[in-house]
Design an enzyme around this catalytic site. Sequence first.
Site, short mmCIF file in Angstrom:
data_model
loop_
_atom_site.label_atom_id
_atom_site.label_comp_id
_atom_site.label_asym_id
_atom_site.label_seq_id
_atom_site.Cartn_x
_atom_site.Cartn_y
_atom_site.Cartn_z
N HIS A 173 27.49 -33.29 20.77
CA HIS A 173 28.11 -34.25 19.92
C HIS A 173 29.51 -33.67 19.31
O HIS A 173 29.84 -34.24 18.45
CB HIS A 173 27.29 -34.97 19.01
CG HIS A 173 25.89 -35.52 19.41
ND1 HIS A 173 26.27 -36.88 19.97
CD2 HIS A 173 24.77 -35.18 19.59
CE1 HIS A 173 24.84 -37.10 20.70
NE2 HIS A 173 23.95 -36.09 20.31
N GLU A 195 20.34 -19.10 10.33
CA GLU A 195 20.24 -17.80 9.64
C GLU A 195 20.86 -16.50 10.46
O GLU A 195 21.36 -15.60 9.91
CB GLU A 195 18.56 -17.28 9.36
CG GLU A 195 18.28 -16.07 8.78
CD GLU A 195 18.73 -15.59 7.47
OE1 GLU A 195 19.55 -16.59 6.90
OE2 GLU A 195 18.81 -14.56 7.22
N LYS A 249 24.23 -9.66 -4.90
CA LYS A 249 22.89 -9.86 -4.49
C LYS A 249 22.29 -10.91 -5.39
O LYS A 249 21.25 -11.53 -4.70
CB LYS A 249 22.12 -8.49 -4.85
CG LYS A 249 20.52 -8.22 -4.20
CD LYS A 249 20.58 -8.37 -3.04
CE LYS A 249 19.22 -8.58 -2.27
NZ LYS A 249 18.96 -9.21 -0.82
N GLU A 257 28.11 -12.69 7.10
CA GLU A 257 28.34 -12.33 5.91
C GLU A 257 28.49 -10.60 6.13
O GLU A 257 28.98 -10.04 5.04
CB GLU A 257 27.13 -12.67 5.00
CG GLU A 257 25.79 -12.03 5.45
CD GLU A 257 24.72 -12.55 4.31
OE1 GLU A 257 25.13 -12.78 3.10
OE2 GLU A 257 23.47 -12.51 4.78
N CYS A 265 0.88 -1.20 -0.03
CA CYS A 265 -0.05 -0.07 -0.06
C CYS A 265 0.73 1.52 -0.03
O CYS A 265 2.05 1.36 0.51
CB CYS A 265 -0.84 0.03 1.46
SG CYS A 265 -2.17 -1.46 1.24
N ARG A 302 5.84 -0.68 -6.18
CA ARG A 302 5.76 -1.69 -5.11
C ARG A 302 4.67 -2.58 -5.37
O ARG A 302 4.29 -3.67 -4.33
CB ARG A 302 5.73 -0.61 -3.78
CG ARG A 302 7.04 -0.01 -3.44
CD ARG A 302 6.82 0.83 -2.59
NE ARG A 302 8.20 1.95 -2.37
CZ ARG A 302 8.85 1.64 -1.75
NH1 ARG A 302 8.92 0.89 -0.61
NH2 ARG A 302 9.81 2.44 -1.71
N LYS A 325 23.85 -14.32 8.78
CA LYS A 325 23.77 -12.81 8.89
C LYS A 325 24.90 -12.15 9.55
O LYS A 325 25.73 -11.29 9.04
CB LYS A 325 22.49 -12.27 9.52
CG LYS A 325 21.00 -12.52 8.98
CD LYS A 325 20.94 -11.33 8.00
CE LYS A 325 21.32 -12.03 6.42
NZ LYS A 325 20.53 -13.12 5.87
N TRP A 382 -3.37 -2.84 -1.57
CA TRP A 382 -3.18 -4.16 -1.69
C TRP A 382 -4.22 -5.17 -0.85
O TRP A 382 -3.97 -4.69 0.49
CB TRP A 382 -1.75 -4.62 -1.41
CG TRP A 382 -1.13 -5.33 -2.84
CD1 TRP A 382 -1.60 -5.65 -3.95
CD2 TRP A 382 0.20 -5.79 -2.85
NE1 TRP A 382 -1.01 -6.14 -4.87
CE2 TRP A 382 0.35 -6.36 -4.24
CE3 TRP A 382 1.34 -5.68 -1.98
CZ2 TRP A 382 1.30 -6.72 -4.69
CZ3 TRP A 382 2.60 -6.34 -2.68
CH2 TRP A 382 2.49 -6.84 -4.08
N ASN A 428 -2.48 2.09 5.80
CA ASN A 428 -1.71 0.84 5.32
C ASN A 428 -1.68 -0.19 6.76
O ASN A 428 -1.44 0.45 7.79
CB ASN A 428 -0.52 1.49 5.40
CG ASN A 428 -0.45 2.02 3.77
OD1 ASN A 428 -1.12 2.26 3.16
ND2 ASN A 428 0.82 2.44 3.60
N GLY A 429 -1.72 -1.29 6.53
CA GLY A 429 -1.54 -2.31 7.75
C GLY A 429 -2.89 -3.22 7.87
O GLY A 429 -3.90 -3.12 7.08
O1 M6R Z 1 18.45 -14.54 -4.61
P1 M6R Z 1 18.30 -15.71 -3.57
O2 M6R Z 1 17.13 -15.69 -2.50
O3 M6R Z 1 17.93 -17.11 -4.73
O4 M6R Z 1 19.71 -15.79 -3.12
C1 M6R Z 1 20.18 -16.99 -2.04
C2 M6R Z 1 21.39 -16.71 -1.38
O5 M6R Z 1 22.28 -16.16 -2.52
C3 M6R Z 1 21.19 -15.47 -0.55
O6 M6R Z 1 20.07 -15.73 0.44
C4 M6R Z 1 22.33 -15.23 0.30
O7 M6R Z 1 22.42 -16.21 1.18
C5 M6R Z 1 22.09 -13.89 0.77
N1 M6R Z 1 23.24 -13.03 0.81
C6 M6R Z 1 21.83 -14.10 2.51
O8 M6R Z 1 21.71 -12.80 3.22
#
Ligand code: M6R
Length: 613
Positions: A509, A486, A608, A493, A2, A27, A490, A74, A100-101
Amino acid sequence: MCGIVGYIGPRDATPIILNGLKRLEYRGYDSAGIAVFNGGQLEVRKDAGKLSQLIDLVNKSPINGAPGIGHTRWATHGAPSQRNAHPHVSRNGRVVVVQNGIVENFLELKEELMAEGVEFQSDTDTETIVHLVEHYLATGLDLVEAARRTFNQIQGANVVVLMSADEPDKIVTARIGNAGGVVIGLGEDENFLASDTPAIMDHTRNVIFLESRQMATVTRSDVCIQTLDGNKIKPQTHSVSWDPVAAEKGEYRHFMQKEIHEQVRAVTDTLAGRVDFGRGEIRLPDLKLTKELANKIEKIYITACGTAAYAGMVGKYLIEKIARVPTEVVIASEFRYSDPVVDDKTVVLAISQSGETADTLAAMEEGRRKGAVVWSIVNAIGSQAMRTADGFISMQTGPEIGVASTKAFVAPLVDQYMLAILLADLRGVIDEKTRKALVADLRLIPDLVGRTLDREAEVEKVAYALKDVRDCLYLGRGINMPIAYEGALKLKEISYIHAEGYPAGEMKHGPIALIDKAMPVVCLAPKDPWHEKMISQIQQAKARGGTVIAIATDGDELIDGMADHILWVPETPWMLLPVVTVLPLQMLAYHIAAIRGLDIDQPRNLAKSVTVE
Ligand code: M6R
């Protein structure tokens, strides 16, 4: 997603609003509308479909004047249609609202209003707002106070904008809960407001961002801010850069931080058009999932890379728990080399933010070659993973710029929860009551996400405590085990700190040998079915001198006093917990990297979209 644009000043509001909405068009939305004061009369034009249809409508039947507000919707409550499009008008035609929401408590509010004789003109939750405001205005309150009382009755994470024909010198807006933003643009004898900075950047660079639980009264010459409790606030004016990239970042230092905070909106938007809260039903039309197909499926392979694969691991829990379909997660780069057992009763479900990841596309291809039904959950509209799938779910979160994926992680969690409910319903695995209860829990999610993000300052303090560590262990169990993976991803990376995610039960283990004073252990221990097991894990880590950072549910006295640092999350239905528990870990990684002064949006060696094998 929205969008909202508003204008008050001497110029005609209509072109300003329509141009602003156009800037937000990418969007996504399914209907659009505008309300303008035309010589003392409130006039509304709205319709389902694209902005171009609204523009045609306005060209045929122009509305001049100001102030005005516009909205792209939306659908979450009621189908995309003229009657459900915003703005919504009060019964006496004097007040208009856009929102929105999701108004979480709209059913209760609607029942109360209907008991007072209010007849609803739409299926939306938003309409409750305008009737409540009218109700308070009728008691003699002015618009600002009537709006404030109304905002305090609404539960959820919402942005609301209101105007009244009886007080045409003002627009009233609020950010209730940590909803997507409200930006107020300051002009000369005119002011603007919008849900997103780009919508007003043609007019001004001087802006005020509303904080969570604040409201603003915007006139031509003034902006008055107060909390929803009624305390006046001195607004802080920001100057937004002319650089379009910097302007898009708005009030945030990095895209990653912006995208973390966009997750209230991301989870709301991914529900849009899919959930009918009134009927307690899920619709995923692009997936093309028929009853026949649902009953034919014997196995689901979820395939993806990196963060998307961890989202898939949560999906496995959800699909097996809710729909009872055997589900396996295979990392996409392994899928085609592992000779998976696939036939026409198998679904290969790919998850990808970019929809262009080479390994994921290859896994989809392998599934197709072996006769599977191929589905995808994708963020990038029109990407290959979307185009080539037999059916897809669009994440609907808007572009993700930061290389570290955040909102494109939480959206597929919600999408897979919806998919599991739909599958279960079509296969007759759940009864109507269970389905409605599972769907109703989705209403809570935007607000829970918002309340968790509101705790960023506490996370930042923990980030200072961890900024110099060399290694970090993340432990989780059950549905929160993938969140340990995850969280670790994070951190590694963007901060370049070595971090490992581990199933907590596996600690004894091997990894337990690593634990000492120098090895912080992040334990995901919210109130879920594995809670007690995680408590004993925390005790084991403490017994070996480890520093424990726990992710725990508000009020958990067992954990209080046991861990060195606690990042609290609000109580959440357990199957939706990963949507909430991942948030402090995203913020933790972000703040550690920010303190270390690293290039957060473009970390070294990463891209990306990984379009090579
Ligand atoms: O575009 P995708 O979701 O397919 O990308 C997959 C991975 O390359 C992506 O999730 C990567 O692990 C990111 N850098 C995580 O933050």
